[in-house]
Enzyme design. Sequence first.
Site, PDB file in Angstrom:
ATOM      1  N   SER A 196       0.872  -1.165   0.081  1.00 19.05           N
ATOM      2  CA  SER A 196      -0.045  -0.022  -0.124  1.00 19.05           C
ATOM      3  C   SER A 196       0.820   1.542   0.023  1.00 19.05           C
ATOM      4  O   SER A 196       0.508   2.263  -0.669  1.00 19.05           O
ATOM      5  CB  SER A 196      -0.981  -0.042   1.204  1.00 19.05           C
TER       6      SER A 196
ATOM      7  N   ASP B 122       8.404  -2.773  -5.459  1.00 19.24           N
ATOM      8  CA  ASP B 122       6.982  -2.466  -5.247  1.00 19.24           C
ATOM      9  C   ASP B 122       6.608  -1.349  -6.057  1.00 19.24           C
ATOM     10  O   ASP B 122       5.377  -1.154  -6.761  1.00 19.24           O
ATOM     11  CB  ASP B 122       6.885  -2.331  -3.753  1.00 19.24           C
TER      12      ASP B 122
HETATM   13  C1  GLA Z   1       9.028  -5.253   0.543  1.00 16.54           C
HETATM   14  C2  GLA Z   1       9.835  -4.185  -0.051  1.00 16.54           C
HETATM   15  C3  GLA Z   1      10.320  -4.755  -1.462  1.00 16.54           C
HETATM   16  C4  GLA Z   1      11.057  -6.130  -1.396  1.00 16.54           C
HETATM   17  C5  GLA Z   1      10.114  -6.806  -0.742  1.00 16.54           C
HETATM   18  C6  GLA Z   1      10.726  -8.390  -0.373  1.00 16.54           C
HETATM   19  O1  GLA Z   1       8.055  -5.118  -0.102  1.00 16.54           O
HETATM   20  O2  GLA Z   1       9.412  -2.826  -0.292  1.00 16.54           O
HETATM   21  O3  GLA Z   1      11.519  -3.681  -1.919  1.00 16.54           O
HETATM   22  O4  GLA Z   1      12.411  -5.893  -0.781  1.00 16.54           O
HETATM   23  O5  GLA Z   1       9.778  -6.263   0.625  1.00 16.54           O
HETATM   24  O6  GLA Z   1      11.006  -8.968  -1.483  1.00 16.54           O
END
Ligand code: GLA
Length: 388
Positions: free
Chosen positions: A123, A168
């Site tokens: 989010s 993300d």
């Molecule tokens: C979170 C982080 C990502 C990634 C994941 C694990 O979502 O924001 O950058 O490192 O954890 O894969």
Amino acid sequence: MSALPQGLREFVHEASLVVFSPGRINLVGEFTDYNMGFVLPAAIDKGVYFVITPRTDQKIHLFSADFGEAYETSVEELLPSKKSSWPNYILGVVEQFKLAGITLKGFDGAVSGNIPIGAGLSSSAAVECAVAMALNEVAQSGFEKLQLVQMAQKAENNYVGVQCGIMDQFASMFGQLSQAIRLDCRSLSYEYIPLSMDGLRIVLLDSNVKHSHGSSEYNVRRKQCEDGVAMIQQHHPEVQTLRDATMKMVNDFILPFDHTIYKRCKFILEENERVVTAAENLKNGDLKSFGAKMFSSHEGLQNWFEASCTEMDFLVNCVKNNDAVPGSRMMGGGFGGCTINLVKEGAVDEIIQMASAAYHNTLNLELTPYVAKIETGTTVLKHANKQF
Ligand code: GLA
């Protein structure tokens, strides 16, 4: 993408711009992004709406419809919120625009979403990407999507303090309908792979264990990976990240000296390989092999990277060896959140009921199921008719 949330309607005026940015799933490739490896995420149909209305002064008036809270600051004297964290995901992006030399005027910003917070569905990245695209539009700053992704990531690193990788924000911005993204986090080259999951659905089981307390552990894991690189570098100065390391280097230069760091690095090297082969499996429609990689990813996350938790382990175990579930694993930043499951279409309800009952009966906890739809990335829904 669902309709604009009720709580935001009163904020939409003629001069407003409305942006939607989705959350993400990740099929395989956890914690590999900040080690410059590979990931395989996709954007989902749940996300965040951001309504921005330009002001003539320098003030920033923010409102979160979900928290029912307002926050005020200004462009010149950008102050982070101490009381609640939600304004900081927005302000961190404003700071990035300022650092990039963009002259911003003030704005009213209202945010609301339907991604469960702390469930590992990003989010926060969705908010950052929505704000980045909104500011880019209203300030006419002309950044490319990749630059916006990088600014959104830096906002989280510098303003929120989570040393996240790029996955993300990239998935939220670059998502495409029914496509997974195979992203090389070092070169940032990417490829869309159709998620034609014939007869399968992606089912998320939210353990409802919130991972917010895990952000410090997240940063600890990242530091452990960097420490591993430093140990190898003493012998191989050319190794800049775990992407450059081999298992022999990990065995020779880490294993005899630090077992914890060894476990972290071993997992990352194996996980990177898994993404590469799993992406091939997906292209070839071999979902059985693909699913097996999800289970082994979970095994690594549980025992070697130690980023899972009892509740997620329980949820993965209860679908293991079930013919209707070819793959399952914990997903996202760890220490809570969702498991991601490939489930045979006809068995979705039955699996959800079985897992819910087992979770309740054994751990006395309730899970929240979602069937994820793979959707398009950050989108401007309504253009302002005035510019800053
Ligand atoms: C979170 C982080 C990502 C990634 C994941 C694990 O979502 O924001 O950058 O490192 O954890 O894969």
